[in-house]
Design an enzyme around this catalytic site. Structure first.
Site, PDB file in Angstrom:
ATOM      1  N   GLY A  20      41.816  41.260  67.850  1.00 20.18           N
ATOM      2  CA  GLY A  20      43.269  41.391  67.939  1.00 20.18           C
ATOM      3  C   GLY A  20      43.758  42.208  69.107  1.00 20.18           C
ATOM      4  O   GLY A  20      44.936  42.579  69.161  1.00 20.18           O
TER       5      GLY A  20
ATOM      6  N   GLY B  62      39.060  37.693  71.189  1.00 18.76           N
ATOM      7  CA  GLY B  62      39.196  36.321  71.660  1.00 18.76           C
ATOM      8  C   GLY B  62      40.209  36.252  72.782  1.00 18.76           C
ATOM      9  O   GLY B  62      39.891  35.990  73.935  1.00 18.76           O
ATOM     10  N   ARG B  63      41.474  36.548  72.425  1.00 22.01           N
ATOM     11  CA  ARG B  63      42.565  36.530  73.410  1.00 22.01           C
ATOM     12  C   ARG B  63      42.255  37.408  74.625  1.00 22.01           C
ATOM     13  O   ARG B  63      42.513  37.023  75.769  1.00 22.01           O
ATOM     14  CB  ARG B  63      43.846  37.012  72.724  1.00 22.01           C
TER      15      ARG B  63
ATOM     16  N   ARG C  54      53.139  28.474  71.112  1.00 20.68           N
ATOM     17  CA  ARG C  54      53.339  29.869  70.722  1.00 20.68           C
ATOM     18  C   ARG C  54      54.797  30.325  70.786  1.00 20.68           C
ATOM     19  O   ARG C  54      55.244  31.069  69.897  1.00 20.68           O
ATOM     20  CB  ARG C  54      52.445  30.787  71.559  1.00 20.68           C
TER      21      ARG C  54
ATOM     22  N   TYR D 261      55.923  31.715  67.287  1.00 17.84           N
ATOM     23  CA  TYR D 261      55.955  33.174  67.162  1.00 17.84           C
ATOM     24  C   TYR D 261      57.031  33.854  68.001  1.00 17.84           C
ATOM     25  O   TYR D 261      57.109  35.078  68.012  1.00 17.84           O
ATOM     26  CB  TYR D 261      54.612  33.777  67.600  1.00 17.84           C
TER      27      TYR D 261
ATOM     28  N   CYS E 259      61.810  16.425  72.206  1.00 19.37           N
ATOM     29  CA  CYS E 259      63.121  16.240  71.577  1.00 19.37           C
ATOM     30  C   CYS E 259      63.357  17.338  70.547  1.00 19.37           C
ATOM     31  O   CYS E 259      63.488  17.086  69.349  1.00 19.37           O
ATOM     32  CB  CYS E 259      63.179  14.857  70.929  1.00 19.37           C
ATOM     33  N   GLU E 260      63.386  18.569  71.016  1.00 16.54           N
ATOM     34  CA  GLU E 260      63.579  19.761  70.184  1.00 16.54           C
ATOM     35  C   GLU E 260      64.312  20.817  70.998  1.00 16.54           C
ATOM     36  O   GLU E 260      63.902  21.124  72.121  1.00 16.54           O
ATOM     37  CB  GLU E 260      62.232  20.360  69.740  1.00 16.54           C
TER      38      GLU E 260
ATOM     39  N   TYR F 175      45.063  30.290  72.703  1.00 20.07           N
ATOM     40  CA  TYR F 175      45.956  29.700  71.700  1.00 20.07           C
ATOM     41  C   TYR F 175      46.949  28.690  72.265  1.00 20.07           C
ATOM     42  O   TYR F 175      47.936  28.387  71.613  1.00 20.07           O
ATOM     43  CB  TYR F 175      46.692  30.798  70.926  1.00 20.07           C
TER      44      TYR F 175
END
Length: 472
Positions: free
Chosen positions: A276, A320-321, A362, A366, A393-394, A423
């Protein structure tokens, strides 16, 4: 709020983008070390120019700097090895494959001394296909199927992180059938909450992962009763994109309490504190250097063990990140620009690119913040407040919510969004039937595809109705 109840420091809240002095500048802690502009102002990564990448592979395109990944992996292993050795123990570092997994990335990180953490049969098979040593794999997941556990035991996965009473019994029966003794960690929830998006905080009580602290002793006792399982220790992960040591230290204190209790009935050789560790996505982010994180976390665990008069166990971590995030860039081509009045005469320039939420979910999931820079050129035009949006289309299809680009940004320009190594590929979709981009690795002036991109023909090939019509 008492010191014990303090949440884990995390990324700062999103702030309105301040107008930069230079809207062409590349912030060191956000971009890979190899990112630079040539004599014409065009961006290059790993010695390969943005225009060459576009011409060869198309856009949108994920670009991963191999040397950057290897550097972060090597530094992380060294940092935790040094911190652990200073307190008379050792450390294991696993790469959290969910951040971004393909066979080449597995080879890079294992070359640099990391194990790999997987959390599905697919991730396990990718790691095995890359030649990873099964004994250096950890297998996570709150709902591992019988077939997944069968495969893990069959190939000799080094550690299964058990997540529920049902899984303990299921895994024990499988290991018994194979005549194996499967090493396991028990995932527990320390109750320390990372101050991040609710879905990224994974150590609070009311969520799907792990055992409550007060339920852990009975679970460990059951594991110890089963001849086909070997209890290694506890696992805890408090969340993602966390800055600072305080949250990890508080979680470790609670974990060491439980660890000490479990020592009364048998050995507890390992403690896994998860990952994390945060990275910088924008100038507002100031992540803690890995050397400081490693030293601070290990020292906190060592102090808690010393207070209780118990030996410091071997430690494990799962970044990871922080290994791949900064190494990744997404390259887009600008399609349209449109000024929009946002109040009192102020304007924001909407810059539409040929990707969006299908290649970077993301921001929509988030509220994640990113930055962008022109990649095909530099400009001395005055900076303009921009919102980089995708082709879906959002209305929530936003890649970069607030940033500044030269005001003359125009159709045909190449745009690069940094810090997309983690991610983005992992969460990619084919929403609106946009094919998923290729992933290209760059190093020493060379570029090569490490994950092939999709085509519309690929998407149609999966449609059974199309297949039936063609075969009629």
């Amino acid at each position: 709020m008492s010191a014990a109840a303090q949440p884990a420091p995390a990324q700062p809240a999103a702030q309105p983008a301040a107008q930069p002095v230079d809207a062409n500048a590349l912030l060191d802690r956000v971009w890979p070390a190899s990112a630079q502009r040539d004599e014409h102002g065009a961006l290059s990564i790993g010695g390969v120019g943005a225009a060459e990448l576009r011409d060869t592979f198309g856009t949108p395109l994920y670009i991963v700097d191999e040397a950057e990944v290897r550097t972060h992996a090597r530094r992380t292993v060294a940092a935790f090895d040094e911190a652990a050795a200073a307190h008379g123990t050792s450390a294991r570092v696993y790469y959290a494959g969910k951040a971004f997994l393909c066979t080449e990335v597995v080879r890079w990180v294992t070359d640099e001394g990391l194990g790999v953490d997987v959390c599905s049969l697919g991730e396990l098979e990718v790691a095995l296909a890359a030649g990873a040593d099964p004994a250096r794999l950890g297998f996570h997941g709150n709902n591992k199927s019988t077939s997944e556990l069968e495969r893990a035991v069959e190939v000799g996965v080094g550690t299964v992180i058990v997540d529920s009473p049902i899984e303990i019994e299921r895994l024990a029966a499988i290991a018994d059938r194979h005549g194996a003794v499967q090493p396991v960690l028990l995932r527990v929830n320390s109750g320390v909450h990372a101050e991040t998006h609710e879905f990224l905080a994974t150590a609070h009580e009311d969520q799907k992962f792990g055992f409550a602290m007060d339920a852990a002793p009975a679970a460990v006792a059951r594991i110890r009763e089963l001849d086909s399982l070997r209890f290694l220790g506890l696992h805890c992960h408090i969340g993602s994109q966390i800055f600072g040591v305080a949250g990890f230290a508080e979680s470790a204190a609670r974990l060491v309490d439980l660890h000490a209790q479990l020592l009364h009935d048998g050995p507890v050789p390992l403690m896994n504190l998860g990952g994390g560790f945060g990275i910088a996505y924008t100038a507002a982010d100031d992540p803690t250097p890995i050397d400081d994180l490693a030293a601070g976390i290990v020292a906190a665990v060592a102090q808690e063990c010393e207070v209780r008069g118990i030996p410091l166990p071997e430690l494990a971590f799962e970044p990871g990140r922080s290994i791949v995030g900064q190494a990744g860039i997404t390259l887009y081509e600008v399609g349209t620009t449109k000024p929009v009045t946002i109040g009192e005469g102020a304007q924001r320039l909407y810059v539409s690119v040929d990707g969006g939420m299908s290649d970077n979910a993301r921001p929509a999931l988030y509220g994640a913040q990113y930055t962008a820079r022109l990649a095909s050129r530099v400009s001395d035009a005055a900076p303009a407040l921009v919102r980089v949006v995708g082709s879906h289309c959002e209305s929530g299809d936003i890649v970069v919510e607030n940033d500044h680009l030269p005001g003359d940004v125009a159709p045909g320009d190449l745009l690069a969004v940094p810090a997309t190594g983690a991610y983005c590929f992992s969460l990619a979709s084919t929403y609106n039937y946009l094919p998923r981009p290729a992933v290209v690795a760059v190093r020493d002036g060379h570029a090569r595809v490490i994950v092939r991109g999709e085509t519309i023909a690929d998407l149609l090939h999966r449609d059974a109705g199309v297949a039936e019509e063609r075969n009629a």
